[in-house]
Design a protein around this motif. Structure first.
Motif, PDB file in Angstrom:
ATOM      1  N   SER A  61       0.910  -1.045  -0.045  1.00 31.35           N
ATOM      2  CA  SER A  61      -0.112  -0.151   0.109  1.00 31.35           C
ATOM      3  C   SER A  61       0.978   1.288  -0.233  1.00 31.35           C
ATOM      4  O   SER A  61       0.566   2.177  -0.873  1.00 31.35           O
ATOM      5  CB  SER A  61      -0.846   0.043   1.096  1.00 31.35           C
ATOM      6  OG  SER A  61      -1.638  -1.299   1.031  1.00 31.35           O
ATOM      7  N   LEU A  64       2.664   1.486  -3.431  1.00 27.52           N
ATOM      8  CA  LEU A  64       1.445   2.361  -4.674  1.00 27.52           C
ATOM      9  C   LEU A  64       1.142   3.501  -4.195  1.00 27.52           C
ATOM     10  O   LEU A  64       0.940   4.584  -5.233  1.00 27.52           O
ATOM     11  CB  LEU A  64       0.272   1.425  -4.409  1.00 27.52           C
ATOM     12  CG  LEU A  64       0.297   0.067  -5.028  1.00 27.52           C
ATOM     13  CD1 LEU A  64      -0.832  -0.784  -4.669  1.00 27.52           C
ATOM     14  CD2 LEU A  64       0.737  -0.095  -6.400  1.00 27.52           C
ATOM     15  N   LEU A  65       1.116   4.039  -3.144  1.00 28.53           N
ATOM     16  CA  LEU A  65       0.848   5.363  -2.687  1.00 28.53           C
ATOM     17  C   LEU A  65       1.982   6.285  -3.079  1.00 28.53           C
ATOM     18  O   LEU A  65       1.721   7.534  -3.826  1.00 28.53           O
ATOM     19  CB  LEU A  65       0.606   5.544  -1.053  1.00 28.53           C
ATOM     20  CG  LEU A  65       0.351   6.817  -0.499  1.00 28.53           C
ATOM     21  CD1 LEU A  65      -0.938   7.505  -1.218  1.00 28.53           C
ATOM     22  CD2 LEU A  65       0.396   7.082   0.797  1.00 28.53           C
ATOM     23  N   ILE A  67       4.268   5.805  -5.506  1.00 26.52           N
ATOM     24  CA  ILE A  67       4.310   5.984  -6.919  1.00 26.52           C
ATOM     25  C   ILE A  67       3.230   6.743  -7.408  1.00 26.52           C
ATOM     26  O   ILE A  67       3.801   7.491  -8.446  1.00 26.52           O
ATOM     27  CB  ILE A  67       4.131   4.287  -7.396  1.00 26.52           C
ATOM     28  CG1 ILE A  67       5.390   3.582  -6.980  1.00 26.52           C
ATOM     29  CG2 ILE A  67       4.036   4.426  -8.928  1.00 26.52           C
ATOM     30  CD1 ILE A  67       5.071   2.015  -7.700  1.00 26.52           C
ATOM     31  N   ARG A  68       2.223   6.692  -6.908  1.00 27.22           N
ATOM     32  CA  ARG A  68       0.931   7.684  -7.329  1.00 27.22           C
ATOM     33  C   ARG A  68       1.297   9.037  -6.905  1.00 27.22           C
ATOM     34  O   ARG A  68       1.115  10.008  -8.025  1.00 27.22           O
ATOM     35  CB  ARG A  68      -0.329   7.230  -7.076  1.00 27.22           C
ATOM     36  CG  ARG A  68      -1.321   8.004  -7.290  1.00 27.22           C
ATOM     37  CD  ARG A  68      -2.635   7.526  -6.719  1.00 27.22           C
ATOM     38  NE  ARG A  68      -3.890   8.227  -7.300  1.00 27.22           N
ATOM     39  CZ  ARG A  68      -5.133   7.885  -6.966  1.00 27.22           C
ATOM     40  NH1 ARG A  68      -5.462   6.835  -6.239  1.00 27.22           N
ATOM     41  NH2 ARG A  68      -6.223   8.737  -7.262  1.00 27.22           N
ATOM     42  N   LEU A  69       1.782   9.358  -5.895  1.00 28.20           N
ATOM     43  CA  LEU A  69       2.070  10.585  -5.441  1.00 28.20           C
ATOM     44  C   LEU A  69       3.018  11.233  -6.132  1.00 28.20           C
ATOM     45  O   LEU A  69       3.026  12.357  -6.604  1.00 28.20           O
ATOM     46  CB  LEU A  69       2.468  10.621  -3.756  1.00 28.20           C
ATOM     47  CG  LEU A  69       2.814  12.049  -3.191  1.00 28.20           C
ATOM     48  CD1 LEU A  69       1.674  12.941  -3.229  1.00 28.20           C
ATOM     49  CD2 LEU A  69       3.250  11.746  -1.582  1.00 28.20           C
ATOM     50  N   SER A  70       4.273  10.476  -6.426  1.00 27.72           N
ATOM     51  CA  SER A  70       5.485  10.847  -7.218  1.00 27.72           C
ATOM     52  C   SER A  70       5.048  11.248  -8.585  1.00 27.72           C
ATOM     53  O   SER A  70       5.357  12.186  -9.070  1.00 27.72           O
ATOM     54  CB  SER A  70       6.414   9.785  -7.246  1.00 27.72           C
ATOM     55  OG  SER A  70       7.458  10.271  -8.153  1.00 27.72           O
ATOM     56  N   ARG A  71       3.994  10.483  -9.055  1.00 27.26           N
ATOM     57  CA  ARG A  71       3.723  10.793 -10.566  1.00 27.26           C
ATOM     58  C   ARG A  71       2.699  12.075 -10.628  1.00 27.26           C
ATOM     59  O   ARG A  71       2.818  12.966 -11.423  1.00 27.26           O
ATOM     60  CB  ARG A  71       2.978   9.552 -11.347  1.00 27.26           C
ATOM     61  CG  ARG A  71       2.485   9.800 -12.670  1.00 27.26           C
ATOM     62  CD  ARG A  71       1.742   8.558 -13.176  1.00 27.26           C
ATOM     63  NE  ARG A  71       0.512   8.142 -12.244  1.00 27.26           N
ATOM     64  CZ  ARG A  71       0.338   7.219 -11.737  1.00 27.26           C
ATOM     65  NH1 ARG A  71       1.256   6.293 -11.623  1.00 27.26           N
ATOM     66  NH2 ARG A  71      -0.813   7.092 -11.165  1.00 27.26           N
ATOM     67  N   LYS A  72       1.731  12.259  -9.762  1.00 26.64           N
ATOM     68  CA  LYS A  72       0.783  13.099  -9.859  1.00 26.64           C
ATOM     69  C   LYS A  72       1.123  14.497  -9.295  1.00 26.64           C
ATOM     70  O   LYS A  72       1.172  15.432  -9.952  1.00 26.64           O
ATOM     71  CB  LYS A  72      -0.520  12.647  -9.105  1.00 26.64           C
ATOM     72  CG  LYS A  72      -1.069  11.570  -9.727  1.00 26.64           C
ATOM     73  CD  LYS A  72      -2.538  11.401  -9.091  1.00 26.64           C
ATOM     74  CE  LYS A  72      -3.464  10.250  -9.814  1.00 26.64           C
ATOM     75  NZ  LYS A  72      -3.686  10.808 -11.141  1.00 26.64           N
ATOM     76  N   LYS A  73       1.873  14.395  -8.094  1.00 27.79           N
ATOM     77  CA  LYS A  73       2.232  15.754  -7.542  1.00 27.79           C
ATOM     78  C   LYS A  73       3.708  16.239  -7.928  1.00 27.79           C
ATOM     79  O   LYS A  73       3.981  17.441  -8.057  1.00 27.79           O
ATOM     80  CB  LYS A  73       2.219  15.526  -6.093  1.00 27.79           C
ATOM     81  CG  LYS A  73       2.321  16.877  -5.237  1.00 27.79           C
ATOM     82  CD  LYS A  73       2.451  16.600  -3.700  1.00 27.79           C
ATOM     83  CE  LYS A  73       2.202  17.805  -3.114  1.00 27.79           C
ATOM     84  NZ  LYS A  73       1.908  17.889  -1.630  1.00 27.79           N
ATOM     85  N   ASP A  77       7.555  10.021 -12.797  1.00 29.70           N
ATOM     86  CA  ASP A  77       6.907   8.600 -13.210  1.00 29.70           C
ATOM     87  C   ASP A  77       7.612   7.512 -13.202  1.00 29.70           C
ATOM     88  O   ASP A  77       8.491   7.344 -13.972  1.00 29.70           O
ATOM     89  CB  ASP A  77       6.173   8.792 -14.513  1.00 29.70           C
ATOM     90  CG  ASP A  77       5.032   7.470 -14.824  1.00 29.70           C
ATOM     91  OD1 ASP A  77       5.347   6.708 -13.691  1.00 29.70           O
ATOM     92  OD2 ASP A  77       4.608   7.297 -15.826  1.00 29.70           O
ATOM     93  N   LYS A  80       7.545   4.511 -15.646  1.00 31.29           N
ATOM     94  CA  LYS A  80       7.963   4.953 -17.229  1.00 31.29           C
ATOM     95  C   LYS A  80       9.079   4.222 -17.332  1.00 31.29           C
ATOM     96  O   LYS A  80      10.322   4.252 -16.968  1.00 31.29           O
ATOM     97  CB  LYS A  80       8.372   6.442 -17.274  1.00 31.29           C
ATOM     98  CG  LYS A  80       8.394   6.950 -18.900  1.00 31.29           C
ATOM     99  CD  LYS A  80       8.663   8.206 -19.013  1.00 31.29           C
ATOM    100  CE  LYS A  80       9.078   8.768 -20.180  1.00 31.29           C
ATOM    101  NZ  LYS A  80       9.269  10.143 -20.382  1.00 31.29           N
TER     102      LYS A  80
END
Length: 215
Positions: A61, A64-65, A67-73, A77, A80
């Motif tokens: 968890s 995944l959190l 990875i998502r935070l790094s990409r979006k904020k 990515d 990639k």
């Protein structure tokens, strides 16, 4: 409104969050004996499997959190697919891996999977647990590498390995003593070097680091 500039401190924070993910197991280890009604020193196979399974959920968890935070904020990515490593990179990464496995074999007094083997169920459950730990190790390296490159404006050096050594490696020294900590510190540098040699390609790096970690 002017957008916030992304800087080295942001990647440092991500790296520290990834490192903090390891601490989730410490918290779980403190709570689980009371929940299960048995001391950790008296765990049976099922108790160990519960511990490993819950730890995998927590670590997965967190991974995944981040990875998502790094990409979006932070527009970083991790998933990639970077360029594929060249033959020299693969060769050197393989050499580093052999050195790492040899060091582990020496520390364990034998081939680690053989020394750890205590039945097929335990073996499978423990190695699944190792796969999730390897994911957090790689995330700590990747964010640490990005932090170093952003701060020093120079690539090519295993900043991520040094970052892992000063976090994950150092905590081993504090919790498990000098010899174990020195081993973790040394392995951190090797993991970080593998990441660089494989062109920071997250998929290839994960597979090789996970294999080395397990072996």
């Amino acid at each position: 409104m002017e957008a916030k500039k992304i800087g080295a401190s942001d990647y440092l924070a991500l790296g520290l969050y990834a490192f903090a993910g390891f601490g989730l197991e410490v918290v779980l280890s403190m709570l689980l004996p009371s929940i299960l009604g048995v001391e950790s020193s008296e765990y049976t196979l099922i108790h160990h499997c519960i511990h490993w399974g819950l730890t995998c959920i927590l670590w997965g968890s967190m991974a995944l959190l981040l990875i998502r935070l790094s990409r979006k904020k932070y527009a970083f990515d991790l998933m990639k697919l970077n360029e594929a490593p060249d033959s020299k990179g693969w060769l050197l990464a393989a050499l580093i891996s052999v050195i790492a496995i040899a060091a582990t074999t020496i520390v364990w007094g034998g081939f680690k999977p053989v020394e750890e083997y205590k039945g097929i169920v335990r073996f499978i459950a423990q190695n699944i647990y190792y796969l999730f730990e390897a994911a957090l190790i790689l995330l700590t390296i990747a964010f640490g590498q990005k932090f170093g490159e952003t701060l020093f404006k120079r690539g090519g050096l295993p900043y991520g390995g040094f970052f892992l050594a000063l976090t994950w490696g150092l905590i081993h020294i504090l919790l498990q003593g000098g010899p174990t900590g020195a081993y973790a510190f040394f392995m951190s540098l090797l993991y970080g070097t593998i990441y660089i040699l494989l062109k920071k390609n997250i998929r290839y790096s994960y597979v090789m680091i996970a294999v080395v970690f397990i072996l």
